[in-house]
Design an enzyme around this catalytic site. Structure first.
Site, PDB file in Angstrom:
ATOM      1  N   CYS A   1       0.802  -1.224   0.000  1.00 36.92           N
ATOM      2  CA  CYS A   1       0.000   0.000   0.000  1.00 36.92           C
ATOM      3  C   CYS A   1       0.839   1.280   0.000  1.00 36.92           C
ATOM      4  CB  CYS A   1      -0.964   0.000   1.185  1.00 36.92           C
ATOM      5  SG  CYS A   1      -2.243  -1.269   1.050  1.00 36.92           S
TER       6      CYS A   1
ATOM      7  N   ASN B   1     -10.789   0.632   1.604  1.00 37.36           N
ATOM      8  CA  ASN B   1      -9.330   0.704   1.583  1.00 37.36           C
ATOM      9  C   ASN B   1      -8.869   0.533   0.138  1.00 37.36           C
ATOM     10  OD1 ASN B   1      -6.587   0.302   1.734  1.00 37.36           O
ATOM     11  ND2 ASN B   1      -6.679  -1.456   3.098  1.00 37.36           N
TER      12      ASN B   1
ATOM     13  N   HIS C   1      -2.893   6.724   5.310  1.00 35.29           N
ATOM     14  CA  HIS C   1      -3.420   5.516   4.678  1.00 35.29           C
ATOM     15  C   HIS C   1      -4.466   4.889   5.594  1.00 35.29           C
ATOM     16  CE1 HIS C   1      -3.922   1.954   2.403  1.00 35.29           C
ATOM     17  NE2 HIS C   1      -3.497   1.179   3.381  1.00 35.29           N
TER      18      HIS C   1
END
Length: 333
Positions: free
Chosen positions: A118, A290, A260
């Protein structure tokens, strides 16, 4: 020279799947396990996520966002010096997905992929910053296309397997692109990255590599959310607090702080530990899920379009990723 964020755009597929729909799909798959109603939204704070069409690939999501940012900046693909595809997803093992994105855009510049779960997009921005500051390029497109819906386990045999696959139920498809240009001032003024690589096994998608090249059983997300959260909490605060110390800034000096976003409970834990003012966050998770590496550029795009930040404002981007990887970038728009 500084590397300035000249524009950013996100692309989210039109089709959405609610958390109730996720639970219904697990039940309908007939694996034997029936999750408790509302458990996904109660545990994550996510109401819905985006799912790309069957005829779309990760490169399509990146290309859609790239077209938007190039059009908004009045820049054609022929004017790009470099294209970086920074994503946890990919169209195929070879070639680099950046080539496929460039072909779809009609770009002829050099390209490469950056892959770090990510934090892939944030690391792509790090590379663009370094290459611009050292004079190797003047105009870089950093893009991502995240397609995690292709790796979610729906047929679940028991509670243990549901827990192992649970991280996948938070994930959402999406694309983002950022145009980064050389500028005499402003731009990115601080960056730092760290890793806790001994914890790499707490979150994986094992299939496709040399360990498990063809076994379909390894093509699903697998993870221990609690251990991943503990790794972030135990190792994350230092790098972010050090960033403030070295720049002499406080969180109040930033118009927005992008973090994040994995689940709402964890976002609140991190916000509390770092003492980030809640009003500085750009919370996209409940509506969009997400979006993996597209999460940070989506937040920045959302903030700019809603008037929460603009030219001259400072923004902070805080990255967290499996591996475990952490990163922070401060920039002046």
């Amino acid at each position: 020279m500084r590397a300035r964020i000249a524009g950013v755009a996100a692309y989210l597929p039109e089709h959405t799947l609610t958390s109730a729909g996720v639970e219904a799909r697990v039940r309908a798959a007939g694996g034997g396990y029936r999750p408790h109603p509302t458990i996904v939204e109660r545990m994550t704070g996510i109401a819905s996520r985006h799912v790309m069409r069957d005829d779309q690939q990760a490169s399509d999501l990146a290309a859609e966002a790239a077209r938007r940012v190039l059009a908004e900046r009045g820049t054609g693909p022929e004017r790009l010096d470099l294209l970086i595809f920074g994503s946890a997803s990919q169209d195929m093992v070879e070639p680099a997905t950046a080539h496929i994105v460039a072909a779809k855009l009609g770009a002829t510049c050099p390209v490469f992929d950056v892959k770090n779960a990510c934090n892939s997009f944030l690391n792509g921005l790090q590379m663009a910053d370094a290459l611009i500051r050292t004079g190797q390029h003047e105009r870089v497109l950093v893009c991502t296309g995240e397609a995690p819906s292709r790796a979610i386990r729906w047929k679940v045999r028991d509670r243990a397997q549901f827990v192992d696959a649970f991280a996948g139920y938070t994930l959402s498809d999406g694309g983002a692109a950022m145009l980064v240009e050389a500028a005499p001032d402003g731009g990115i003024f601080y960056r730092d990255f760290a890793a806790v690589s001994a914890a790499w096994q707490v979150g994986t998608l094992p299939g496709g590599g040399s360990m498990h090249p063809r076994d379909p059983e390894f093509t699903y997300f697998s993870g221990d959310g609690r251990r991943l959260k503990d790794a972030f909490v135990d190792n994350g605060p230092e790098i972010f607090c050090t960033a403030l110390e070295k720049t002499g800034l406080t969180w109040d000096d930033f118009a927005i702080i992008g973090v994040h976003q994995v689940t709402m409970p964890y976002l609140e834990v991190l916000r509390s530990i770092l003492d980030i003012p809640a009003e500085r966050l750009v919370v996209t998770l409940p509506e969009h899920g997400n979006v993996a590496s597209a999460s940070l550029p989506l937040q920045l795009d959302t903030a700019i379009r809603s008037g929460r930040c603009g030219p001259g404002d400072r923004v902070a981007l805080i990255g967290l990723a499996g591996g475990v990887s952490l990163g922070v970038i401060f920039a002046e728009l």
